[in-house]
Design a protein around this motif. Sequence first.
Motif, PDB file in Angstrom:
ATOM      1  N   ILE A  75     -42.153  -4.247  57.176  1.00  0.00           N
ATOM      2  CA  ILE A  75     -41.609  -3.229  56.284  1.00  0.00           C
ATOM      3  C   ILE A  75     -41.372  -3.882  54.932  1.00  0.00           C
ATOM      4  O   ILE A  75     -40.683  -4.890  54.833  1.00  0.00           O
ATOM      5  CB  ILE A  75     -40.302  -2.628  56.828  1.00  0.00           C
ATOM      6  CG1 ILE A  75     -40.578  -1.879  58.126  1.00  0.00           C
ATOM      7  CG2 ILE A  75     -39.668  -1.695  55.780  1.00  0.00           C
ATOM      8  CD1 ILE A  75     -39.364  -1.245  58.753  1.00  0.00           C
ATOM      9  N   LYS A  76     -41.999  -3.308  53.900  1.00  0.00           N
ATOM     10  CA  LYS A  76     -41.791  -3.765  52.530  1.00  0.00           C
ATOM     11  C   LYS A  76     -40.876  -2.751  51.857  1.00  0.00           C
ATOM     12  O   LYS A  76     -41.258  -1.599  51.655  1.00  0.00           O
ATOM     13  CB  LYS A  76     -43.110  -3.879  51.770  1.00  0.00           C
ATOM     14  CG  LYS A  76     -42.937  -4.431  50.377  1.00  0.00           C
ATOM     15  CD  LYS A  76     -44.273  -4.659  49.701  1.00  0.00           C
ATOM     16  CE  LYS A  76     -44.088  -5.269  48.331  1.00  0.00           C
ATOM     17  NZ  LYS A  76     -45.367  -5.522  47.673  1.00  0.00           N
ATOM     18  N   LYS A  77     -39.661  -3.213  51.546  1.00  0.00           N
ATOM     19  CA  LYS A  77     -38.669  -2.329  50.933  1.00  0.00           C
ATOM     20  C   LYS A  77     -38.971  -2.134  49.456  1.00  0.00           C
ATOM     21  O   LYS A  77     -39.783  -2.847  48.861  1.00  0.00           O
ATOM     22  CB  LYS A  77     -37.272  -2.910  51.134  1.00  0.00           C
ATOM     23  CG  LYS A  77     -36.894  -3.020  52.604  1.00  0.00           C
ATOM     24  CD  LYS A  77     -35.514  -3.610  52.771  1.00  0.00           C
ATOM     25  CE  LYS A  77     -35.182  -3.786  54.242  1.00  0.00           C
ATOM     26  NZ  LYS A  77     -33.872  -4.405  54.436  1.00  0.00           N
ATOM     27  N   GLU A  97     -39.774  -8.151  52.201  1.00  0.00           N
ATOM     28  CA  GLU A  97     -40.578  -7.844  53.383  1.00  0.00           C
ATOM     29  C   GLU A  97     -39.936  -8.459  54.611  1.00  0.00           C
ATOM     30  O   GLU A  97     -39.406  -9.566  54.546  1.00  0.00           O
ATOM     31  CB  GLU A  97     -41.989  -8.407  53.240  1.00  0.00           C
ATOM     32  CG  GLU A  97     -42.812  -7.744  52.165  1.00  0.00           C
ATOM     33  CD  GLU A  97     -44.232  -8.274  52.109  1.00  0.00           C
ATOM     34  OE1 GLU A  97     -44.613  -9.112  52.948  1.00  0.00           O
ATOM     35  OE2 GLU A  97     -44.953  -7.854  51.204  1.00  0.00           O
ATOM     36  N   GLN A  98     -39.977  -7.738  55.711  1.00  0.00           N
ATOM     37  CA  GLN A  98     -39.416  -8.245  56.953  1.00  0.00           C
ATOM     38  C   GLN A  98     -40.260  -7.749  58.121  1.00  0.00           C
ATOM     39  O   GLN A  98     -40.799  -6.645  58.098  1.00  0.00           O
ATOM     40  CB  GLN A  98     -37.973  -7.798  57.115  1.00  0.00           C
ATOM     41  CG  GLN A  98     -37.237  -8.604  58.147  1.00  0.00           C
ATOM     42  CD  GLN A  98     -35.725  -8.515  57.953  1.00  0.00           C
ATOM     43  OE1 GLN A  98     -35.232  -7.833  57.059  1.00  0.00           O
ATOM     44  NE2 GLN A  98     -35.006  -9.196  58.799  1.00  0.00           N
ATOM     45  N   ILE A  99     -40.350  -8.589  59.152  1.00  0.00           N
ATOM     46  CA  ILE A  99     -41.114  -8.255  60.353  1.00  0.00           C
ATOM     47  C   ILE A  99     -40.156  -7.741  61.417  1.00  0.00           C
ATOM     48  O   ILE A  99     -39.089  -8.321  61.632  1.00  0.00           O
ATOM     49  CB  ILE A  99     -41.865  -9.498  60.870  1.00  0.00           C
ATOM     50  CG1 ILE A  99     -42.850  -9.986  59.816  1.00  0.00           C
ATOM     51  CG2 ILE A  99     -42.594  -9.186  62.178  1.00  0.00           C
ATOM     52  CD1 ILE A  99     -43.434 -11.354  60.100  1.00  0.00           C
ATOM     53  N   CYS A 102     -49.091  -2.764  59.312  1.00  0.00           N
ATOM     54  CA  CYS A 102     -49.359  -3.343  60.624  1.00  0.00           C
ATOM     55  C   CYS A 102     -49.206  -4.851  60.504  1.00  0.00           C
ATOM     56  O   CYS A 102     -49.579  -5.451  59.493  1.00  0.00           O
ATOM     57  CB  CYS A 102     -50.782  -3.024  61.079  1.00  0.00           C
ATOM     58  SG  CYS A 102     -51.126  -1.277  61.219  1.00  0.00           S
ATOM     59  N   TYR A 103     -48.661  -5.470  61.529  1.00  0.00           N
ATOM     60  CA  TYR A 103     -48.533  -6.927  61.551  1.00  0.00           C
ATOM     61  C   TYR A 103     -49.844  -7.482  62.103  1.00  0.00           C
ATOM     62  O   TYR A 103     -50.294  -7.064  63.164  1.00  0.00           O
ATOM     63  CB  TYR A 103     -47.344  -7.339  62.417  1.00  0.00           C
ATOM     64  CG  TYR A 103     -47.067  -8.810  62.409  1.00  0.00           C
ATOM     65  CD1 TYR A 103     -46.464  -9.401  61.298  1.00  0.00           C
ATOM     66  CD2 TYR A 103     -47.422  -9.621  63.473  1.00  0.00           C
ATOM     67  CE1 TYR A 103     -46.208 -10.760  61.275  1.00  0.00           C
ATOM     68  CE2 TYR A 103     -47.166 -10.970  63.456  1.00  0.00           C
ATOM     69  CZ  TYR A 103     -46.563 -11.549  62.365  1.00  0.00           C
ATOM     70  OH  TYR A 103     -46.323 -12.899  62.331  1.00  0.00           O
TER      71      TYR A 103
END
Length: 75
Positions: free
Chosen positions: A25-27, A32-34, A73-74
Amino acid sequence: MGANEELDELLPSTIKEMIGKQIIIKKTDGEEQIYKVVSTQINHSIAGKKNIGICLGKSISPDEIPAGSIVYCYP
């Protein structure tokens, strides 16, 4: 929960496969956090669009993700 018109023609199983077990998720501030995906839900709106819900469990509150954040998507 959100929508992406590029996914409207895909089967729900294909979308779930694309989402996978983790997302990024890119705020709006660029952070960015996974996150681990607990579950997904895909609903069809009356307008024929798909609404995609991604449950991240209790690891994050919905208030922590501002409107306008982007989900990737990761790899």
